[in-house]
Design a protein around this motif. Sequence first.
Motif: not given
Length: 281
Positions: A57-85
Amino acid sequence: MVFMSQRNRRHSIVIDEPIRRVEAGPWAIELLPGAAYSVRYVATQSAIGFAFDSQRGVHAIGTDRIRPFDAMPNGLAFVPAGCDVLSESPMGGEYLRVIRTDGTALAGDSAFNNRIDPQAIHLASRMRNALLQASLDDDWESWALNLAERVEGHEAAMHQGSITGSRMRLLDEFIDAGLGSPLSVPEMAQLLDLSEGYFMRAFKQATGKSPHSYLIDRRLAKARASMRDTTASLSQIALACGFNSQAHMTTAFKQRLGVSPAQLRTDSRHSSATDTQHSSI
């Protein structure tokens, strides 16, 4: 997506598989079923996620720039507190989310996803199975703490090599179009113009699983989606998803998810009926 959030979910034709949640000590653990979503939020707590399926899909993680993303299967992820998503996906995918709710920050100050870690894959699978079975007496606090340690672990790394996000998308489209018939590793390797041996090594490095294991995962994911979105019988769904019979599909469900397809469909229908009753009050 890929990143942890409350999802605005589209209603399926028949029933929605429920969000499964357990709270254990300072942890909240949720299993989000595959569904389209669109969210924007600021993370109030640092959170760990695990994508069981390919997602895009598309995402903007900790930035105002929206980009396409491809998440691989079985992928670990992390978002810190205060991060704009911001994250949107027209298909979504099954996703595990683990949040520490007592205000204690998890280690790490940078968001990431697509990290392949064999121990994280094992832990996430155990947690998913326990949630699907409503097995609330399991060792949730230990599992959550161990998964948090995988976020900190230096040995975990992001590997894609020849199996990039775009190639994974091509492979998913090929698999989904042919799930009703036999599919082979040589066919998948040929699609990506790779030798069979190299393809098998690169795929395992990129996803943490073998191509054969991933193919079973795709058959199970399609079967679960069909159970939500159609009134077809389980035997019809089994054949449409490439299983030899309903018994074959049931065996795969029990081995991979710890529950039978009949039990999963019954649980979803019960949850959908309960939600309807609550919404009418």
